[in-house]
Motif scaffolding. Structure first.
Motif, mmCIF file in Angstrom:
data_model
loop_
_atom_site.group_PDB
_atom_site.id
_atom_site.type_symbol
_atom_site.label_atom_id
_atom_site.label_comp_id
_atom_site.label_asym_id
_atom_site.label_seq_id
_atom_site.Cartn_x
_atom_site.Cartn_y
_atom_site.Cartn_z
ATOM 1 N N ASP A 325 22.649 25.550 -12.357
ATOM 2 C CA ASP A 325 21.559 26.470 -12.026
ATOM 3 C C ASP A 325 20.826 26.846 -13.316
ATOM 4 O OD1 ASP A 325 19.872 28.417 -10.989
ATOM 5 O OD2 ASP A 325 21.412 29.283 -9.696
ATOM 6 N N THR A 327 17.048 28.744 -14.851
ATOM 7 C CA THR A 327 15.792 29.440 -14.573
ATOM 8 C C THR A 327 14.634 28.571 -15.072
ATOM 9 O OG1 THR A 327 15.741 30.579 -16.699
ATOM 10 C CG2 THR A 327 16.968 31.650 -14.893
ATOM 11 N N ARG A 437 19.961 23.638 -9.396
ATOM 12 C CA ARG A 437 19.113 24.620 -8.725
ATOM 13 C C ARG A 437 18.178 25.278 -9.727
ATOM 14 N NH1 ARG A 437 24.306 25.491 -6.808
ATOM 15 N NH2 ARG A 437 24.563 27.211 -8.284
ATOM 16 N N GLY A 440 18.558 29.779 -8.777
ATOM 17 C CA GLY A 440 19.420 29.947 -7.624
ATOM 18 C C GLY A 440 18.948 29.239 -6.378
ATOM 19 N N GLU A 442 18.038 25.804 -4.385
ATOM 20 C CA GLU A 442 18.117 24.352 -4.378
ATOM 21 C C GLU A 442 16.863 23.768 -3.749
ATOM 22 O OE1 GLU A 442 20.653 24.038 -0.196
ATOM 23 O OE2 GLU A 442 21.568 23.431 -2.093
#
Length: 510
Positions: A325, A327, A437, A440, A442
């Motif tokens: 994951d 950002t 992802r 958070g 996908e």
């Protein structure tokens, strides 16, 4: 006979016979039907002398004499039709109270009981003045015959009751007989419904024969679907859409045996160039379609776009990186060279290796527009994605790959590598790489449509000018928008444009 006409006649018969059978069974035959059947007819002799007859040995006749040769008969009376049976439906004189008579040749009635009422309210029909009675008569044919008379019991569809008779042998026993008539209907002996009715079995066999016959017509039919075209079509362009197009082309060729396909997928820009060159060097519209991730620029005005699918993409990382994951800010810092080791953002102590697509790739263009906020990826410093070239720019190792599958191979093999690919292709490599992802979220259609997932693009099909309606190019493009073509697009994790709740997302190119 023409096969199409034969198939039509078979289909007509296959529909007509079940309809006729339904009306025959439920409208004509079973509109009003009283059913009856003998569920038990057995003697109670102590033939093996067990000494445990118990209450059976104590049974007596009306005059107190013990039964010497008793037997038991259980008769079921039921409404086996689809309409109610009223008192007036029993075919007897109006002043006759009994509506059903059961005869027991060679036996007399020692006792009887009405039992197993399907509705307790039916018991109201068996009072003293109802016509319920027992008796006997003598004839030359049957000798003494026991008789049970039953009232004219109103029965709704499915209602039933049973009569248990205790009989004493007085001659040669014969089969019990039920005598009853129904006005405007029939009274008929029924069968137990524990198995499949014979008529239902015959109907199933008939339908199976019809289906097999229709299958044979389809199998041996020499015709081809209405929209099939002949010739050879070349598909070029985006490697992200390559597997979808190869599968769609195979499906079309399997359906239309006279169509052939040639493939040359080396990126969106390269595909557009090939299409433009083919059109400029041909006197007629070339049989070629170029697929691109996103719209082309304003050059090459003869290339006409058609939105085909809503395409999802995803970041992919080597499993040794230890991340799943990121950002958007972390992704942008990675490609700006500001993060050199995965442990800096919560991963393992493994150097970062950036694997990109080559310039001209539609997937790379989408990544730069949608994820890097329009910023270009920096130059490479490695040819093999493992060691940096001498004289190259130091820092994070960067390399490029020409095709989607090549990028996925490198990311799977090189510890710490990260790249990007079409979602369907990446999903097929789930054992080799980690789909990363973003914040958070996908890669998912609903998330992309509602702005929660940024990495997506419209897939366009380009032709050089407008192809003739009867050409293989036009036929194949129509095939992509029919049910089979759309099923193939969906099977790779994408969506046909016309299935989006907001079709504007598959905006036409300008």
């Amino acid at each position: 006979m023409d096969l199409d006409l034969f198939a039509f006649i078979l289909a007509l018969i296959g529909v007509a016979i079940p309809i006729f059978a339904f009306f025959w069974e439920f409208v004509l035959v079973r509109r009003k039907r009283l059913g009856y059947r003998m569920q038990m007819d057995t003697s109670a002799l102590d033939e093996i002398g067990t000494g445990h007859a118990g209450i059976l040995a104590a049974m007596t006749q009306k005059d107190g004499k013990p039964l010497t040769d008793p037997s038991f008969v259980l008769v079921r009376i039921e409404n086996d039709g689809v309409t109610a049976i009223d008192e007036s439906d029993y075919q007897v004189l109006a002043d006759v109270k009994a509506g059903v008579r059961i005869r027991f040749p060679g036996r007399k009635v020692a006792g009887m009981v009405v039992t197993e009422l399907s509705d307790r309210k039916l018991g109201n029909n068996f009072g003293k003045e109802s016509g319920l009675d027992t008796g006997q008569e003598t004839s030359d044919a049957d000798g003494t015959t026991g008789i049970i008379d039953l009232p004219k019991v109103p029965l709704n569809p499915g209602d039933h009751y049973k009569v248990l008779a205790i009989l004493e042998r007085v001659g040669k026993p014969g089969e019990p007989r039920v005598e009853v008539g129904i006005k405007g209907g029939v009274a008929k002996e029924t069968e137990s419904r524990t198995g499949t009715p014979r008529r239902a079995s015959l109907l199933m066999v008939f339908m199976a024969v019809i289906i097999l016959a229709l299958g044979g017509v389809i199998w041996f039919s020499p015709g081809t679907p209405l929209d099939c075209a002949t010739g050879k079509l070349r598909l070029v362009g985006s490697t992200a859409f390559e597997q979808v197009m190869r599968e769609a082309a195979k499906s079309y060729a399997d359906t239309c045996g006279s169509a052939e396909f040639d493939f040359d997928f080396h990126g969106s820009t390269a595909g557009l160039q090939k299409l433009a060159e083919a059109g400029e060097n041909s006197e007629k519209t070339p049989e070629m379609v170029s697929f691109t991730d996103g719209a082309k620029d304003d050059t090459q005005p003869m290339l006409l776009p058609r939105p085909v699918a809503f395409l999802l993409f995803t970041m992919v990382a080597n499993k040794e990186a230890g991340v799943a994951d990121l950002t958007l800010d972390q992704v942008r810092r990675l490609y700006a060279g500001q993060i050199s080791n995965w442990k800096e953002i919560g991963g393992r102590d493994v150097p970062v290796v950036l694997v990109s697509r080559k310039p001209g790739s539609g997937t790379r263009g989408t990544f730069q527009r949608q994820v890097l906020d329009g910023k270009r990826e920096p130059a490479t410093n490695s040819d093999n994605c493992r060691t940096q070239d001498s004289g190259g720019e130091p820092g994070v190792t960067r390399c490029e790959q020409d095709r989607t599958e090549d990028l996925l191979d490198i990311v799977a093999e090189v510890p710490g590598a990260i790249g990007y690919a079409e979602f369907g292709a990446a999903s097929g490599r789930a054992k080799d790489v980690t789909a990363v992802r973003m914040a958070g979220q996908e890669a998912a259609l609903n998330a992309a449509v509602h702005g929660a997932y940024p990495f997506w693009e419209t897939e366009y099909a380009y032709t050089y000018g407008e192809p003739p309606a009867n050409s293989l190019t036009a036929s194949f493009l129509r095939y992509l928008t029919n049910q089979v073509g759309k099923d193939i697009i969906r099977s790779h994790g994408n969506r046909p444009c016309d299935e989006l709740q907001n079709p504007v997302l598959c905006r036409p190119a300008t």
